[in-house]
Design a protein around this motif. Structure first.
Motif, PDB file in Angstrom:
ATOM      1  N   GLU A 247     -46.157 -24.450 -87.902  1.00 62.06           N
ATOM      2  CA  GLU A 247     -46.199 -25.807 -88.244  1.00 62.06           C
ATOM      3  C   GLU A 247     -45.488 -26.840 -87.630  1.00 62.06           C
ATOM      4  OE1 GLU A 247     -44.494 -26.008 -92.774  1.00 62.06           O
ATOM      5  OE2 GLU A 247     -44.791 -24.049 -92.758  1.00 62.06           O
ATOM      6  N   ARG A 250     -48.332 -28.283 -85.639  1.00 56.68           N
ATOM      7  CA  ARG A 250     -49.257 -28.831 -86.409  1.00 56.68           C
ATOM      8  C   ARG A 250     -50.719 -27.242 -86.011  1.00 56.68           C
ATOM      9  NH1 ARG A 250     -45.579 -31.235 -87.706  1.00 56.68           N
ATOM     10  NH2 ARG A 250     -46.007 -34.017 -88.198  1.00 56.68           N
ATOM     11  N   GLN A 253     -51.652 -25.569 -92.304  1.00 60.56           N
ATOM     12  CA  GLN A 253     -50.687 -26.402 -93.303  1.00 60.56           C
ATOM     13  C   GLN A 253     -49.512 -26.870 -93.439  1.00 60.56           C
ATOM     14  OE1 GLN A 253     -53.089 -27.812 -95.532  1.00 60.56           O
ATOM     15  NE2 GLN A 253     -51.739 -28.864 -96.412  1.00 60.56           N
ATOM     16  N   LEU A 254     -49.230 -27.489 -93.407  1.00 62.69           N
ATOM     17  CA  LEU A 254     -47.347 -27.777 -93.296  1.00 62.69           C
ATOM     18  C   LEU A 254     -47.573 -27.372 -94.996  1.00 62.69           C
ATOM     19  CD1 LEU A 254     -46.807 -31.732 -91.616  1.00 62.69           C
ATOM     20  CD2 LEU A 254     -46.810 -28.729 -90.515  1.00 62.69           C
ATOM     21  N   SER A 255     -46.055 -26.605 -95.323  1.00 66.12           N
ATOM     22  CA  SER A 255     -44.707 -26.374 -96.340  1.00 66.12           C
ATOM     23  C   SER A 255     -44.152 -26.401 -95.772  1.00 66.12           C
ATOM     24  CB  SER A 255     -45.845 -24.334 -96.377  1.00 66.12           C
ATOM     25  OG  SER A 255     -45.506 -24.651 -97.430  1.00 66.12           O
ATOM     26  N   THR A 257     -42.090 -26.683 -93.712  1.00 67.56           N
ATOM     27  CA  THR A 257     -41.626 -28.330 -92.740  1.00 67.56           C
ATOM     28  C   THR A 257     -41.027 -29.335 -93.112  1.00 67.56           C
ATOM     29  OG1 THR A 257     -43.075 -28.338 -91.819  1.00 67.56           O
ATOM     30  CG2 THR A 257     -41.577 -26.894 -90.583  1.00 67.56           C
ATOM     31  N   CYS A 265     -44.835 -20.927-100.782  1.00 63.20           N
ATOM     32  CA  CYS A 265     -45.115 -21.653 -99.589  1.00 63.20           C
ATOM     33  C   CYS A 265     -46.793 -21.379 -98.984  1.00 63.20           C
ATOM     34  CB  CYS A 265     -44.344 -20.920 -98.414  1.00 63.20           C
ATOM     35  SG  CYS A 265     -42.952 -22.078 -97.990  1.00 63.20           S
ATOM     36  N   ASN A 267     -48.849 -21.954 -96.608  1.00 65.34           N
ATOM     37  CA  ASN A 267     -48.983 -21.164 -95.495  1.00 65.34           C
ATOM     38  C   ASN A 267     -48.248 -19.743 -95.241  1.00 65.34           C
ATOM     39  OD1 ASN A 267     -46.747 -21.650 -94.547  1.00 65.34           O
ATOM     40  ND2 ASN A 267     -46.850 -23.477 -93.326  1.00 65.34           N
ATOM     41  N   ALA A 269     -45.040 -18.574 -95.031  1.00 65.50           N
ATOM     42  CA  ALA A 269     -44.699 -18.877 -94.125  1.00 65.50           C
ATOM     43  C   ALA A 269     -42.891 -17.877 -94.617  1.00 65.50           C
ATOM     44  CB  ALA A 269     -43.634 -20.397 -94.132  1.00 65.50           C
TER      45      ALA A 269
END
Length: 547
Positions: A247, A250, A253-255, A257, A265, A267, A269
């Motif tokens: 994350e 990049r 996909q951001l989750s 953070t 989450c 992705n 995480a």
């Protein structure tokens, strides 16, 4: 022989079967990617969809053991039953949620979707704007009880999908003050907590993640605590730091953070139970999982078997049908709220009339409190990361022993605020679940604001000390007026409603394996590790004794 498994030599057979199934489990895991959908593993156990083996498997309604719920207690029970070769079905009311590195799967505080809440018509969450949503089998249930909102998971993996991942044990002094004397803290610290940790593999936040921009709020929180002469320490977490690093660069996909964690989450995480206990349970062979199967009632039949009435749901919440299952061994692991609902209703409606009178008593909110403060002149960055980096414990400074953990406040986005979750060791304030015959619902009948007052006062004392040591730091009132807990525990208290291995008194073959066992309080800790450790100890005893 207690519980009536196949024969009196079950204990010896279970050990041998456990060794054999261990090898099967290891082989079964080969080829399944860490972030893959659980449905792929389920298909490997049952056969391909459309095949005769699959059709035969999914049409069955009798199993040796039924486990209701796939959270920490249910997943532990399923794994140990599977390793012992016991024909087992796990019934889970919620959905499977395969994660994705490239697209959002779950909704969040800042991206509201219809499938966040379990059959609600409006959103209801700390800091979240109230808007209409379409009722559906969402990932979190919010039960608005009298003077207390209770949050609980509703997904394959239970609360592990939506919790913050903190994995900590209570201190010995408070464990021994709360739990029955037959449960040795030394045994837990040397055997059961390490056993769970080996399976879950929690770890503290690495320094490179801690120093990154999304965790500016964590560093500010630690500095504020240091200014108040309060010592913080890193805490173990169930986040996948490799995914979080992706994350940060990049690549996914951001989750986590950006604080999108409370509802899961997207992705992957968060290392939830679908990647640990539950995956291993399904890989043993004898264990099946049926999601979107909501248990509505339990009873005992004339032949001594347990009857479980289940409502099958579609992903959109449509009721597809109702089935009746039967079993010789019934493991209640539906979470504190729903295990109490099922058992209290069964007793009061005469479906399990011999349940102990104290089932439904001894509930507590773990002394949960939320505290938010702001340092307006301190830049905090564009978003706040979800994993909790640090904690502090105060045994006697604020009236009640107090654990505080650094939490993110995603609804405030880039505003300069820091969040704290506080948990107190409260040995006194308890509530009772009762059956309301008018509504035919089980409700928390006697929780008052006064029962949360001692925890609130301790948290307020802590907050005042931090504010006094940090000039320019201001209190913030969260936009959520009701008392709230994400850690409901108790109601089927171990050593009282059950024996020390979760057997419900007076009901052969009936077991409790979730947070209901805890005596209304964890002892200054988050509940997940202790729930799993109690379940590990209980299952070892049940299997060794043959029931």
């Amino acid at each position: 022989m207690r519980g009536g498994l196949a024969s009196t030599d079950f204990g010896c057979r279970a050990l041998l079967m456990g060794e054999r199934m261990s090898g099967i489990r290891r082989r079964g895991l080969v080829g399944f990617a860490v972030g893959g959908a659980l449905s792929g593993l389920t298909a490997a156990v049952l056969g391909a969809s459309g095949s005769r083996s699959f059709a035969n498997a999914v049409s069955r309604t009798h199993f040796r053991a039924l486990v209701i719920g796939s959270g920490f207690g249910g997943s532990v029970a399923a794994l140990r039953l599977g390793q012992a070769g016991v024909d087992t079905l796990v019934l889970e009311r919620g959905r499977e949620w395969p994660t994705s590195p490239t697209r959002p799967v779950f909704g969040s505080v800042t991206r509201i979707t219809n499938d966040m809440f379990w059959f609600r018509r409006t959103t209801h969450w700390p800091g979240m704007v109230t808007v209409p949503v379409t009722p559906s089998p969402g990932v979190i249930e919010i039960s608005e009880e009298r003077n207390l909102d209770i949050a609980c998971g509703a997904a394959v993996g239970g609360g592990s999908v939506v919790y913050t991942g903190v994995t900590v044990a209570p201190r010995r002094k408070y464990f021994e003050a709360l739990y029955p004397s037959g449960l040795s803290y030394r045994e837990f610290s040397q055997v059961w907590y390490p056993k769970v940790r080996r399976m879950l593999a929690p770890s503290p936040m690495p320094q490179d993640v801690y120093r990154s921009v999304p965790f500016t709020h964590s560093r500010i929180w630690d500095r504020q605590m240091s200014n108040a002469r309060m010592r913080t320490y890193p805490i173990d977490s169930m986040f996948d730091w490799g995914v979080i690093r992706q994350e940060l660069s990049r690549k996914v996909q951001l989750s986590s953070t950006i604080g999108d964690s409370d509802f899961g989450c997207s992705n992957g995480a968060k290392t939830d139970l679908t990647r640990t206990y539950l995956r291993a349970a399904l890989a043993t062979g004898p264990v099946q999982l049926r999601p979107l199967h909501e248990v509505r009632s339990i009873s005992r039949r004339a032949d001594g078997r347990y009857s479980v009435v289940v409502r099958r749901l579609g992903v959109d919440g449509t009721v597809l049908g109702t089935d009746e299952y039967s079993c010789e061994m019934l493991f209640l692991a539906a979470g504190t709220l729903n295990t109490n609902r099922l058992l209290v209703a069964a007793r009061e409606r005469g479906e399990l009339p011999d349940l102990p009178a104290d089932i439904g008593t001894g509930f507590g909110d773990n002394g949960d409190q939320i505290n938010v403060r702001s340092e307006p002149l301190t830049p905090i960055g564009p978003a706040q990361g979800a994993p909790s980096a640090s904690a502090a414990f105060f045994p006697d400074e604020f009236g009640l022993p107090l654990l505080v953990e650094n939490w993110c406040v995603p609804e405030y986005a880039s505003l300069p605020v820091t969040g704290t979750l506080a948990m107190t060791v409260d040995t006194d304030h308890r509530g009772t679940f009762r059956y309301d015959r008018g509504s035919r619902r089980v409700v928390l009948s006697d929780w008052t604001r006064e029962k949360s007052a001692a925890a609130a006062e301790a948290t307020s004392g802590y907050a005042h000390r931090v504010l006094a040591a940090n000039p320019g730091c201001l209190p913030v009132s969260p936009n959520y007026p009701r008392t709230f807990t994400a850690h409901p525990v108790g109601g089927c208290v171990i050593g009282r409603s059950t024996d020390l291995e979760g057997r419900v008194r007076g009901n052969k073959g009936l077991y409790v394996m979730d947070g209901s066992l805890l005596p209304g309080n964890v002892g200054g800790a988050n509940p997940s590790l202790t729930i799993a450790a109690l379940a590990e100890r209980a299952m070892a005893g049940i299997i060794a004794a043959g029931g």
